[in-house]
Structure formats: C-alpha cells, structure tokens
Scaffold this motif. Sequence first.
Motif, mmCIF file in Angstrom:
data_model
loop_
_atom_site.group_PDB
_atom_site.id
_atom_site.type_symbol
_atom_site.label_atom_id
_atom_site.label_comp_id
_atom_site.label_asym_id
_atom_site.label_seq_id
_atom_site.Cartn_x
_atom_site.Cartn_y
_atom_site.Cartn_z
ATOM 1 N N THR A 86 13.339 -67.293 24.014
ATOM 2 C CA THR A 86 12.943 -67.010 22.632
ATOM 3 C C THR A 86 13.223 -65.564 22.268
ATOM 4 O OG1 THR A 86 11.227 -68.711 22.742
ATOM 5 C CG2 THR A 86 11.018 -67.062 21.003
ATOM 6 N N TRP A 87 12.863 -64.642 23.133
ATOM 7 C CA TRP A 87 13.057 -63.227 22.803
ATOM 8 C C TRP A 87 14.533 -62.862 22.714
ATOM 9 C CZ3 TRP A 87 15.606 -59.979 26.181
ATOM 10 C CH2 TRP A 87 15.687 -60.373 27.518
ATOM 11 N N GLN A 88 15.385 -63.527 23.525
ATOM 12 C CA GLN A 88 16.815 -63.272 23.434
ATOM 13 C C GLN A 88 17.373 -63.794 22.114
ATOM 14 O OE1 GLN A 88 17.905 -65.326 27.054
ATOM 15 N NE2 GLN A 88 18.255 -63.407 28.150
ATOM 16 N N TYR A 89 16.938 -64.981 21.748
ATOM 17 C CA TYR A 89 17.367 -65.580 20.481
ATOM 18 C C TYR A 89 17.022 -64.651 19.311
ATOM 19 C CZ TYR A 89 17.754 -69.169 16.812
ATOM 20 O OH TYR A 89 18.100 -69.882 15.684
ATOM 21 N N ILE A 90 15.809 -64.137 19.308
ATOM 22 C CA ILE A 90 15.368 -63.271 18.213
ATOM 23 C C ILE A 90 16.097 -61.938 18.253
ATOM 24 C CG2 ILE A 90 13.388 -62.005 17.285
ATOM 25 C CD1 ILE A 90 11.683 -64.438 18.161
ATOM 26 N N ASN A 91 16.209 -61.328 19.450
ATOM 27 C CA ASN A 91 16.894 -60.040 19.547
ATOM 28 C C ASN A 91 18.318 -60.126 19.026
ATOM 29 O OD1 ASN A 91 14.698 -58.765 20.650
ATOM 30 N ND2 ASN A 91 15.584 -58.467 22.691
ATOM 31 N N TRP A 291 0.191 -70.125 15.925
ATOM 32 C CA TRP A 291 1.293 -70.533 16.789
ATOM 33 C C TRP A 291 1.524 -69.470 17.843
ATOM 34 C CZ3 TRP A 291 7.019 -69.305 16.096
ATOM 35 C CH2 TRP A 291 7.804 -70.018 17.026
ATOM 36 N N VAL A 292 1.570 -69.872 19.075
ATOM 37 C CA VAL A 292 1.919 -68.990 20.193
ATOM 38 C C VAL A 292 3.177 -69.573 20.827
ATOM 39 C CG1 VAL A 292 1.153 -67.942 22.348
ATOM 40 C CG2 VAL A 292 -0.528 -68.478 20.560
ATOM 41 N N PRO A 293 4.349 -68.993 20.547
ATOM 42 C CA PRO A 293 5.595 -69.581 21.045
ATOM 43 C C PRO A 293 5.648 -69.723 22.565
ATOM 44 C CG PRO A 293 6.061 -67.929 19.370
ATOM 45 C CD PRO A 293 4.599 -67.829 19.677
ATOM 46 N N GLU A 294 5.124 -68.731 23.276
ATOM 47 C CA GLU A 294 5.135 -68.765 24.734
ATOM 48 C C GLU A 294 3.816 -68.223 25.257
ATOM 49 O OE1 GLU A 294 8.443 -66.673 26.349
ATOM 50 O OE2 GLU A 294 9.944 -67.801 25.202
ATOM 51 N N PRO A 295 3.236 -68.834 26.265
ATOM 52 C CA PRO A 295 1.998 -68.310 26.844
ATOM 53 C C PRO A 295 2.180 -66.863 27.292
ATOM 54 C CG PRO A 295 2.487 -70.497 27.710
ATOM 55 C CD PRO A 295 3.690 -70.075 26.932
ATOM 56 N N GLY A 296 1.236 -66.023 26.892
ATOM 57 C CA GLY A 296 1.324 -64.614 27.234
ATOM 58 C C GLY A 296 2.149 -63.783 26.277
ATOM 59 N N GLY A 297 2.748 -64.422 25.286
ATOM 60 C CA GLY A 297 3.570 -63.703 24.320
ATOM 61 C C GLY A 297 2.834 -63.458 23.021
ATOM 62 N N PRO A 298 3.542 -62.987 21.990
ATOM 63 C CA PRO A 298 2.900 -62.717 20.704
ATOM 64 C C PRO A 298 2.407 -63.999 20.045
ATOM 65 C CG PRO A 298 5.287 -62.538 20.503
ATOM 66 C CD PRO A 298 4.991 -62.693 21.971
ATOM 67 N N ALA A 299 1.354 -63.856 19.256
ATOM 68 C CA ALA A 299 0.796 -64.979 18.494
ATOM 69 C C ALA A 299 1.030 -64.725 17.018
ATOM 70 C CB ALA A 299 -0.689 -65.125 18.785
ATOM 71 N N ALA A 308 8.777 -73.359 4.892
ATOM 72 C CA ALA A 308 9.835 -73.458 3.882
ATOM 73 C C ALA A 308 11.153 -72.969 4.459
ATOM 74 C CB ALA A 308 9.454 -72.655 2.641
ATOM 75 N N VAL A 309 11.103 -71.856 5.195
ATOM 76 C CA VAL A 309 12.307 -71.362 5.864
ATOM 77 C C VAL A 309 12.785 -72.374 6.897
ATOM 78 C CG1 VAL A 309 13.224 -69.563 7.378
ATOM 79 C CG2 VAL A 309 11.756 -68.943 5.439
ATOM 80 N N ARG A 310 11.867 -72.989 7.615
ATOM 81 C CA ARG A 310 12.229 -73.979 8.636
ATOM 82 C C ARG A 310 12.914 -75.190 8.009
ATOM 83 N NH1 ARG A 310 9.315 -78.129 11.646
ATOM 84 N NH2 ARG A 310 10.209 -78.278 13.743
ATOM 85 N N SER A 311 12.659 -75.462 6.728
ATOM 86 C CA SER A 311 13.352 -76.570 6.075
ATOM 87 C C SER A 311 14.849 -76.310 5.973
ATOM 88 C CB SER A 311 12.769 -76.813 4.670
ATOM 89 O OG SER A 311 13.181 -75.804 3.751
ATOM 90 N N TYR A 312 15.249 -75.056 6.072
ATOM 91 C CA TYR A 312 16.659 -74.675 5.998
ATOM 92 C C TYR A 312 17.368 -74.972 7.314
ATOM 93 C CZ TYR A 312 20.247 -72.056 3.461
ATOM 94 O OH TYR A 312 21.372 -71.703 2.757
ATOM 95 N N ASN A 313 16.625 -74.890 8.402
ATOM 96 C CA ASN A 313 17.145 -75.187 9.733
ATOM 97 C C ASN A 313 15.946 -75.574 10.581
ATOM 98 O OD1 ASN A 313 17.751 -74.656 12.597
ATOM 99 N ND2 ASN A 313 19.700 -73.869 11.869
ATOM 100 N N ASN A 317 12.311 -71.253 16.279
ATOM 101 C CA ASN A 317 12.872 -69.948 16.629
ATOM 102 C C ASN A 317 13.745 -69.402 15.506
ATOM 103 O OD1 ASN A 317 11.582 -69.959 19.080
ATOM 104 N ND2 ASN A 317 13.379 -70.547 20.272
ATOM 105 N N TYR A 318 14.532 -70.287 14.868
ATOM 106 C CA TYR A 318 15.347 -69.855 13.731
ATOM 107 C C TYR A 318 14.459 -69.303 12.625
ATOM 108 C CZ TYR A 318 18.466 -70.189 9.662
ATOM 109 O OH TYR A 318 19.193 -69.912 8.518
ATOM 110 N N ALA A 319 13.421 -70.040 12.274
ATOM 111 C CA ALA A 319 12.540 -69.597 11.195
ATOM 112 C C ALA A 319 11.869 -68.276 11.546
ATOM 113 C CB ALA A 319 11.497 -70.669 10.897
ATOM 114 N N LEU A 320 11.434 -68.122 12.800
ATOM 115 C CA LEU A 320 10.797 -66.867 13.196
ATOM 116 C C LEU A 320 11.792 -65.713 13.128
ATOM 117 C CD1 LEU A 320 8.250 -65.468 14.248
ATOM 118 C CD2 LEU A 320 9.021 -65.994 16.583
ATOM 119 N N ALA A 321 13.019 -65.953 13.577
ATOM 120 C CA ALA A 321 14.038 -64.899 13.511
ATOM 121 C C ALA A 321 14.327 -64.508 12.070
ATOM 122 C CB ALA A 321 15.317 -65.363 14.206
#
Length: 407
Positions: A86-91, A291-299, A308-313, A317-321
């Motif tokens: 997830t963090w690589q996708y966002i970075n 929502w906590v994408p990964e245990p121990g990560g940001p919430a 609404a953004v997620r409706s686009y894709n 992870n896409y919506a969060l990015a």
Amino acid sequence: MTILDSHIRLSRRTALQCLGALGALAPFPALATPPQGFEQWRDSFRARALAKGISEATWSRCMGRIEPDMSVFKQMRNQPEFHEKTWQYINRRVSDWRITAGKEALRKNEALFARIEHDFGVERGTLLALWGVESAFGDPLVQKNHMRPVFPSLAALAWNEPRRRSYWETELINALRIVNKGWSTPEEMHGSWAGAMGHTQWMPEVWLNVGMDYDHDGRVSPFGKPDDALGSTARYLINRGKYHRGEHWGYEVRAPGGASGSRSYAAWAAAGVQRADGKAFPQPNASAKLWVPEPGGPAFLLGPNFYAVRSYNPSMNYALAICHLGDRILGASPFIHPFPGSERALTLAEVQEVQTRLTKAGFDTGGTDGRVGNDTMKAVKDFQTRVGLPTDGYAGLQVLAKLRELR
C-alpha cells in the motif's frame, strides 16, 4: 476509467511528432489481409449500428475500411503486474513530480477550478489529483506515447473478445454516436488499448452520457482544453459517485483499538478518535467510516466523498492515493503515522538519479523525467533480479543505494 501512470520516452519526441502527422492522413493501422471472420462480423454489425441511429456517412468514415487492432489482445494478456505494498502504491502516485506539476496546473487553471467548485462543489484537489494520475495533467507527449486509435481497438474487442463482447459492442456503438453527433472525429479519438480517452480517461459511454460542453464551444470533448474533461468529471463524481458538496473526503486519525463502524465525526470524537494533526473536525455532524488499511498503519475516517472518488476506480488504494495527492498539491503534509515497513518517497531529483543510473547500467526506463511509469518499474524489477533484491519493481531508497554502489 483507467489509470494512466506513465512517462515520456524523451528519445522518441521526433518520432512521435512524425507519427502524429502521419496519423492525420492514415488514422488506422492497415493490415494486408483482414483476420478471418472479421469482415463478416463487420457487415453484420453495420446493420445493428444503423438500427441504433448511426448514419451511413458515420459508419463509412469510422468503420468502412477499418482493420482490427489485434495487438489489444496482447495488451490484455500482458498487463504488467507489480505487487506493490500500500505504501509503495501511494508513494509512486503521490510523487514529488505530481505534487509540483499539480501546483503549476492549478496556477494555470485557477479560474477553471474556482468555477467548478462554485458549480459543483467538488474540491479542486480531488480533480487535480485525478487529472495528474490519469494523464499526467494532459501531457501531449504522454498521450502520443501511450495512446492509439480507438476504433480499431474497439472493433477488435467487439468482434473477438469472448468474455465481455456485449460490453465492447456497446462501447463501439457509443464511439460511433460521438462521431455521429459531431463531437469528435475518428482521427482525433486516440486512447488506451481499452478505449479510455483524454485528460481524465473517459470511456465512450462516459463521454456520451456524462460529458458536458463546459467551455461552450459547441461540442463535448476530453481533448484539448481541460474544461470539458474536468467539469464533466466533477459532474461524474456528483451523479455517479454521490459526491457531497462542501465536505472533505476524510482525515487521518488516531483511533483506539477496537473502534469500528460508521457514525458522525462528533460521535467518533466522543469515542476517542481524533485527527492525527490535532485539529478539530470542521463538520462534526457529517458521517464517516473508520478504515485501517493495514494493521499497525495509519487510520482514516472516510466520508462519502472518498467513496465518490472510488466510483472512478474501484480500488481503495487508488481512492486513498487520489485523495492524499489532492491534499498534498494544496499544501498538506504526508501522513503522520507511517505504514509498517515503509520508507519516504524519493524526491524528484532522486527518481531522476535512479532513472539515469538504470539507463547507464543498460536498463531502459523510457526517459529520465522523474515520472515512474511501467517502463521504469520494469527496469527496476530487472535490476532487482540481477542484484538479488526483492523483485517488486519499486524505485525506492534501497534500489537507489544499490545503484550508487555500481561503478
């Protein structure tokens, strides 16, 4: 919609300009002999198209001498797979280049974004991020390098893609309707192998049914000026994503263990959930889900506009990015709580150094512009294989350090 996350092959500038000029004269690739069965399919499909209101002139212009682009099937089979955390996708998407280029895109189009916010209530950061991820803010060389004529692609898929043939047939009819309306020409309609086009990568159905003439030039177009693409994308988020005017997408938070569900921001605050930056929730009565994408990560507390953004894709992870990139373009900081095992994103200069060093070592990154697309990721993966690193294709600090060891 598709994600176009690519970069320019600088050495191809002249060749691409020549191809663009040739495309105006011969928009579709020519094959010596049509694949067996295609002409019969095309003849039968013609009757269906005419029954849907497509004129003879439009049919002849778009489909009369067309040959199917059979390379789309290879594209479907060989979509590059990179198993990003997830963090690589966002970075990779919330990159130094996109943040800088997004600020410049906002500066050049300030009046347009102000108008969209007034008309639709969609935050400018969200649209800037969608624009940046989908087409590198409409970069024409990116479009030339990665786009192809849409009608040969859709014709091939409508004729010979067995799993979703009815979908591709409908999209081909939609593309014909766009030409029938005089909104575009077959020569102009270049897109991805799947037919997504323009600044925000519209499929023909979206162009036809959601697109709007936001610049009042008499046609709807995702090409050229970004007005129609961005105004229509805002309307898409409102109509199909149920975007809430005036609400932010959500916030990074600090949450006690065991918290879950959906409730108002005020109720979350009462339960001990606070914004990670220590600020108050500006709309305490609005609702959000934890929502906590990964245990121990940001919430995160996610409001309706995240979805609404997620409706686009349809990717969390896409919506969060997208949401995070929009915030960063507008001046926000990186996430406060890191993802487990994560590292900071490379700066623009560091990405360019990775690309330069990979190129020098014999790996083709497709350019050294600081934008990490599939060519750079493949080059990184090949380099990782050679030196014994985990082969995830991620251009990060570990890869940079290893490259710096080369002599």
